[in-house]
Write a protein that holds these residues in place. Structure first.
Motif, PDB file in Angstrom:
ATOM      1  N   UNK A  83      -4.681  15.213 -43.148  1.00 30.00           N
ATOM      2  CA  UNK A  83      -3.498  14.813 -43.917  1.00 30.00           C
ATOM      3  C   UNK A  83      -2.221  15.288 -43.208  1.00 30.00           C
ATOM      4  N   UNK A  84      -2.231  16.547 -42.763  1.00 32.13           N
ATOM      5  CA  UNK A  84      -1.063  17.089 -42.052  1.00 32.13           C
ATOM      6  C   UNK A  84      -0.804  16.310 -40.767  1.00 32.13           C
ATOM      7  N   UNK A  85      -1.865  15.951 -40.059  1.00 36.60           N
ATOM      8  CA  UNK A  85      -1.722  15.204 -38.817  1.00 36.60           C
ATOM      9  C   UNK A  85      -1.084  13.842 -39.066  1.00 36.60           C
ATOM     10  N   UNK A  86      -1.504  13.179 -40.144  1.00 38.94           N
ATOM     11  CA  UNK A  86      -0.907  11.885 -40.510  1.00 38.94           C
ATOM     12  C   UNK A  86       0.567  12.047 -40.842  1.00 38.94           C
ATOM     13  N   UNK A  87       0.899  13.124 -41.545  1.00 37.12           N
ATOM     14  CA  UNK A  87       2.285  13.389 -41.910  1.00 37.12           C
ATOM     15  C   UNK A  87       3.138  13.635 -40.671  1.00 37.12           C
ATOM     16  N   UNK A  88       2.593  14.390 -39.707  1.00 38.21           N
ATOM     17  CA  UNK A  88       3.330  14.684 -38.479  1.00 38.21           C
ATOM     18  C   UNK A  88       3.631  13.414 -37.694  1.00 38.21           C
ATOM     19  N   UNK A  89       2.669  12.503 -37.626  1.00 42.38           N
ATOM     20  CA  UNK A  89       2.900  11.234 -36.929  1.00 42.38           C
ATOM     21  C   UNK A  89       3.944  10.393 -37.650  1.00 42.38           C
ATOM     22  N   UNK A  90       3.932  10.454 -38.986  1.00 38.12           N
ATOM     23  CA  UNK A  90       4.934   9.716 -39.767  1.00 38.12           C
ATOM     24  C   UNK A  90       6.333  10.278 -39.509  1.00 38.12           C
ATOM     25  N   UNK A  91       6.450  11.618 -39.481  1.00 35.50           N
ATOM     26  CA  UNK A  91       7.738  12.266 -39.200  1.00 35.50           C
ATOM     27  C   UNK A  91       8.213  11.932 -37.797  1.00 35.50           C
ATOM     28  N   UNK A  92       7.286  11.921 -36.849  1.00 34.68           N
ATOM     29  CA  UNK A  92       7.639  11.591 -35.462  1.00 34.68           C
ATOM     30  C   UNK A  92       8.136  10.149 -35.364  1.00 34.68           C
ATOM     31  N   UNK A  93       7.529   9.259 -36.136  1.00 34.48           N
ATOM     32  CA  UNK A  93       7.978   7.862 -36.150  1.00 34.48           C
ATOM     33  C   UNK A  93       9.395   7.749 -36.710  1.00 34.48           C
ATOM     34  N   UNK A  94       9.692   8.492 -37.772  1.00 36.23           N
ATOM     35  CA  UNK A  94      11.041   8.506 -38.345  1.00 36.23           C
ATOM     36  C   UNK A  94      12.036   9.078 -37.336  1.00 36.23           C
ATOM     37  N   UNK A  95      11.624  10.136 -36.676  1.00 35.14           N
ATOM     38  CA  UNK A  95      12.491  10.831 -35.720  1.00 35.14           C
ATOM     39  C   UNK A  95      12.888   9.917 -34.564  1.00 35.14           C
ATOM     40  N   UNK A  96      11.929   9.167 -34.047  1.00 41.38           N
ATOM     41  CA  UNK A  96      12.202   8.291 -32.904  1.00 41.38           C
ATOM     42  C   UNK A  96      12.934   7.020 -33.308  1.00 41.38           C
ATOM     43  N   UNK A  97      12.964   6.729 -34.605  1.00 40.31           N
ATOM     44  CA  UNK A  97      13.613   5.508 -35.075  1.00 40.31           C
ATOM     45  C   UNK A  97      15.124   5.673 -35.232  1.00 40.31           C
ATOM     46  N   UNK A  98      15.585   6.925 -35.309  1.00 40.27           N
ATOM     47  CA  UNK A  98      17.014   7.195 -35.497  1.00 40.27           C
ATOM     48  C   UNK A  98      17.786   6.998 -34.188  1.00 40.27           C
ATOM     49  N   UNK A  99      19.031   6.599 -34.347  1.00 39.86           N
ATOM     50  CA  UNK A  99      19.964   6.540 -33.229  1.00 39.86           C
ATOM     51  C   UNK A  99      20.938   7.706 -33.370  1.00 39.86           C
ATOM     52  N   UNK A 100      20.907   8.642 -32.425  1.00 45.27           N
ATOM     53  CA  UNK A 100      21.693   9.868 -32.547  1.00 45.27           C
ATOM     54  C   UNK A 100      22.997   9.821 -31.759  1.00 45.27           C
ATOM     55  N   UNK A 101      23.222   8.760 -31.036  1.00 43.90           N
ATOM     56  CA  UNK A 101      24.404   8.688 -30.192  1.00 43.90           C
ATOM     57  C   UNK A 101      25.663   8.411 -31.014  1.00 43.90           C
ATOM     58  N   UNK A 102      26.785   8.885 -30.516  1.00 41.22           N
ATOM     59  CA  UNK A 102      28.080   8.633 -31.146  1.00 41.22           C
ATOM     60  C   UNK A 102      29.011   8.033 -30.105  1.00 41.22           C
ATOM     61  N   UNK A 103      29.915   7.165 -30.566  1.00 44.25           N
ATOM     62  CA  UNK A 103      30.850   6.510 -29.663  1.00 44.25           C
ATOM     63  C   UNK A 103      31.994   7.441 -29.302  1.00 44.25           C
ATOM     64  N   UNK A 104      32.380   7.440 -28.034  1.00 45.91           N
ATOM     65  CA  UNK A 104      33.517   8.237 -27.578  1.00 45.91           C
ATOM     66  C   UNK A 104      34.821   7.621 -28.071  1.00 45.91           C
TER      67      UNK A 104
END
Length: 200
Positions: A83-104
């Motif tokens: 269960x924890x492993x599934x949760x970690x993969x879900x969190x990793x998917x959310x993490x990689x889906x975000x765009x963290x860049x900001x415009x200058x």
């Protein structure tokens, strides 16, 4: 005779995998690098080593003294870890889906950059998730091996308590490090929420 062949094959299978894990030149298995990156988080606050690793060690020794893990313990442990492993993969998917860049704001140089603080938090979160994933996989393999060993040969009390202590230590470390992932994800979510408020 068949058991001796089985033991020999197990040892032959484990040795190359073990050495591959700690060979930094290999791009597939590089657990040594993962552990190094994970411990870098505590370099500015070394007292946290005791919280995340010293306390679990004492706890696991205490539990091993009062409890002898049986097969059902490892069965339940494998379910929780899955269960924890599934949760970690879900969190990793959310993490990689975000765009963290900001415009200058510079009109002459329009470019997207990632703030240093955000980059650090995302990097630490990713490292923690990878470290947790390695622990989960190791615990699943460890539990399977322990159950099989207990089934094919008699295990005395001291050995069983040692095996119990190891599993309790790794599982406690897994749960405590999970709090790091939760805390880091909270910071990232708050950052994205504040970013959304600024866009409106």
């Amino acid at each position: 005779m068949l058991k001796n062949i089985g033991y020999a094959l197990i040892i032959i299978a484990i040795i190359p995998v073990f050495f591959s894990f700690f060979n930094e030149r290999k791009s597939f298995f590089n657990i040594k690098s993962i552990i190094k990156d994970h411990f870098k988080m505590f370099k500015n606050c070394k007292s946290q080593y005791w919280v995340f690793y010293g306390s679990p060690f004492l706890l696991s020794v205490g539990l091993a003294f009062i409890y002898d893990a049986q097969d059902n313990f490892y069965d339940n442990l494998s379910v929780i870890i899955s269960i924890i492993l599934s949760m970690l993969f879900a969190v990793l998917a959310i993490l990689t889906n975000y765009n963290y860049s900001v415009e200058s704001n510079d009109e002459n140089q329009k470019r997207s950059t990632i703030p240093d603080k955000v980059h650090k938090v995302v990097d630490e979160t990713t490292n923690s998730i990878i470290f947790e994933t390695v622990l989960c996989v190791f615990l699943l393999i460890y539990g399977m091996i322990v159950v099989i060993i207990r089934d094919v040969m008699p295990v005395n009390v001291i050995v069983n308590k040692t095996l119990t202590g190891i599993s309790c230590f790794l599982f406690t470390v897994l749960l405590l490090d999970l709090l790091i992932v939760v805390k880091r994800m909270t910071k990232i979510i708050k950052y994205k929420m504040n970013e959304g408020d600024q866009d409106q």
